[in-house]
Design an enzyme around this catalytic site. Structure first.
Site, PDB file in Angstrom:
ATOM      1  N   ARG A 108      -7.353   0.021  17.401  1.00 37.56           N
ATOM      2  CA  ARG A 108      -7.827   0.291  15.827  1.00 37.56           C
ATOM      3  C   ARG A 108      -8.767  -0.929  15.488  1.00 37.56           C
ATOM      4  O   ARG A 108      -9.804  -0.754  16.230  1.00 37.56           O
ATOM      5  CB  ARG A 108      -6.627   0.274  14.846  1.00 37.56           C
ATOM      6  N   LYS A 123       0.825  -1.196  -0.024  1.00 41.61           N
ATOM      7  CA  LYS A 123       0.083   0.023  -0.152  1.00 41.61           C
ATOM      8  C   LYS A 123       0.862   1.287  -0.089  1.00 41.61           C
ATOM      9  O   LYS A 123       0.585   2.283  -0.519  1.00 41.61           O
ATOM     10  CB  LYS A 123      -0.979   0.229   1.054  1.00 41.61           C
TER      11      LYS A 123
HETATM   12  C1  LIG Z   1      -0.427  -1.281   6.771  1.00 44.27           C
HETATM   13  C2  LIG Z   1      -0.273  -2.598   7.433  1.00 44.27           C
HETATM   14  C3  LIG Z   1       0.149  -3.333   7.584  1.00 44.27           C
HETATM   15  C4  LIG Z   1       1.803  -3.074   7.249  1.00 44.27           C
HETATM   16  O1  LIG Z   1       2.529  -2.260   8.178  1.00 44.27           O
HETATM   17  P1  LIG Z   1       4.003  -1.779   8.015  1.00 44.27           P
HETATM   18  O2  LIG Z   1       4.046  -0.830   9.333  1.00 44.27           O
HETATM   19  O3  LIG Z   1       4.018  -0.980   6.802  1.00 44.27           O
HETATM   20  O4  LIG Z   1       4.601  -3.222   7.758  1.00 44.27           O
HETATM   21  C5  LIG Z   1      -0.078  -4.764   8.043  1.00 44.27           C
HETATM   22  N1  LIG Z   1      -1.231  -5.032   8.495  1.00 44.27           N
HETATM   23  C6  LIG Z   1      -2.131  -3.979   8.309  1.00 44.27           C
HETATM   24  C7  LIG Z   1      -3.373  -4.509   8.845  1.00 44.27           C
HETATM   25  C8  LIG Z   1      -1.804  -2.786   7.714  1.00 44.27           C
HETATM   26  O5  LIG Z   1      -3.147  -2.080   7.586  1.00 44.27           O
END
Ligand SMILES: *Cc1c(COP(=O)(O)O)cnc(C)c1O
Length: 352
Positions: A128, A35
């Site tokens: 969250r 993302k």
């Molecule tokens: C964005 C996201 C991740 C990845 O996070 P990083 O800190 O970039 O490794 C993992 N799990 C969820 C649910 C996310 O939204």
């Protein structure tokens, strides 16, 4: 074409391999989280070559871009009920925390002749997404009755909203809940996914609970940095992604504007330090694409002064380079600038 984000796919593949190998040593498979760079397919492919077993993204639109790549796709953000059709179509697995959404996904899966896999999210303190531990049992009971749905695993997300750091306590709790569910309901949970880039440090420390068999890795691969404490990962690159922008003006001018200071283009009243006459350069990239505070010039002699919507202003007086109009300046990125730059339709994305 400029401005552009360049993606060094060799470096990205290398970073991925370092993280994937370290995790594999602990029986952990990783999802490559795409993302932060809007799932540019060439970069996603580099992650696959580096050893990720899944591609994961928050947005279905990004999963669509990588639909032809041959690994399982995971939707990270809780699905919207209104997008159930596309979720089932483009994601093999989705993370979930609402029964009514899972019911809609089930109906859609039946319609498409598929079984949709879900990872049930628990909230272990970060506030969250996820069911509170006390509510997991009754959720599982309901989910197991929903046709078209397979309860594929259990997960947690930490260090995102509340900044809670993963440790053997909260991840231990995740594993305890998983063990309890497996026993009580006589099911096998294939995936216990214990967080994101902030969980990596537990491997080195030797306190990652055994039952965790998956991590969702974004920033640590992309920027070579874990996110519990912000430490660089040895042997990784922090410059796989760079911004290149073209200079459109170079002139020696004052460092303080002349005239009464009102508001800038964003309604703030700016202040200036008087450094006398300086060599100023303007690059053609602006706030519409990126917050200048999140850029680091590769040339240490360049100081970013600020930017308006379309212009990045720099003091290049200290640079050893003799910049001219048409020259390209390069910047290192952080998570925020990578995200906004790759989101901007005015920025080319070039895999090298
Ligand atoms: C964005 C996201 C991740 C990845 O996070 P990083 O800190 O970039 O490794 C993992 N799990 C969820 C649910 C996310 O939204």
């Amino acid at each position: 074409m400029y401005p552009r984000v360049t993606i060094d796919t060799k470096k990205l593949e290398h970073n991925t391999k370092i993280i994937a190998d370290a995790c594999a040593g602990h029986g952990i498979e990783i999802m490559g989280v795409t993302k932060s760079f809007c799932a540019v397919p060439g970069a996603a492919e580099a992650m696959i070559r580096g050893g990720v077993k899944f591609l994961a993204d928050s947005r279905v639109k990004n999963l669509m871009k990588v639909k032809d790549l041959d690994v399982k796709k995971v939707l990270l953000r809780l699905p919207m009920k209104s997008q159930a059709e596309d979720v089932v179509k483009y994601a093999d697995i989705s993370l979930n925390s609402e029964i009514e959404t899972i019911e809609v996904l089930g109906q859609e899966a039946i319609k498409q002749g598929k079984t949709h896999n879900i990872v049930l999210m628990t909230d272990l303190g970060d506030l969250r997404e996820g069911f509170l531990p006390k509510d997991v049992d009754s959720a599982v009971e309901k989910i197991l009755k929903i046709e078209g749905i397979k309860l594929y695993g259990l997960g947690v997300n930490l260090t995102c909203y509340g900044g809670v750091v993963p440790d053997d306590k909260n991840l231990g709790q995740l594993c305890d809940i998983a063990g309890h569910i497996e026993k009580k309901f006589d099911v096998k949970l294939e995936m216990i996914t214990g967080g994101n880039s902030s969980s990596f440090y537990l491997l080195d420390k030797g306190t990652m609970p055994d039952k965790v068999n998956n991590l969702r890795m974004g920033e640590i691969i992309v920027l070579g940095r874990e996110t519990a404490y912000g430490d660089a990962i040895e042997g990784t690159y922090d410059d796989a992604f760079k911004l290149q922008a073209e200079i459109v003006e170079v002139k020696t001018k004052g460092s303080v504007p002349i005239g009464e200071i009102g508001m800038d283009a964003f309604g703030n009243t700016p202040t200036f330090e008087d450094k006398g006459m300086i060599v100023r350069a303007i690059a053609a990239v602006g706030r519409q694409d990126v917050d200048p505070d999140n850029l680091t010039p590769l040339d240490e002699g360049i100081e970013i002064l600020g930017s308006s919507s379309d212009h990045l202003l720099m003091n290049i007086s200290a640079s050893k380079m003799d910049y001219k109009v048409g020259d390209i300046v390069e910047f290192k990125l952080d998570y925020g600038s990578l995200l906004s730059l790759t989101t901007s339709e005015y920025i080319e994305k070039v895999c090298e």
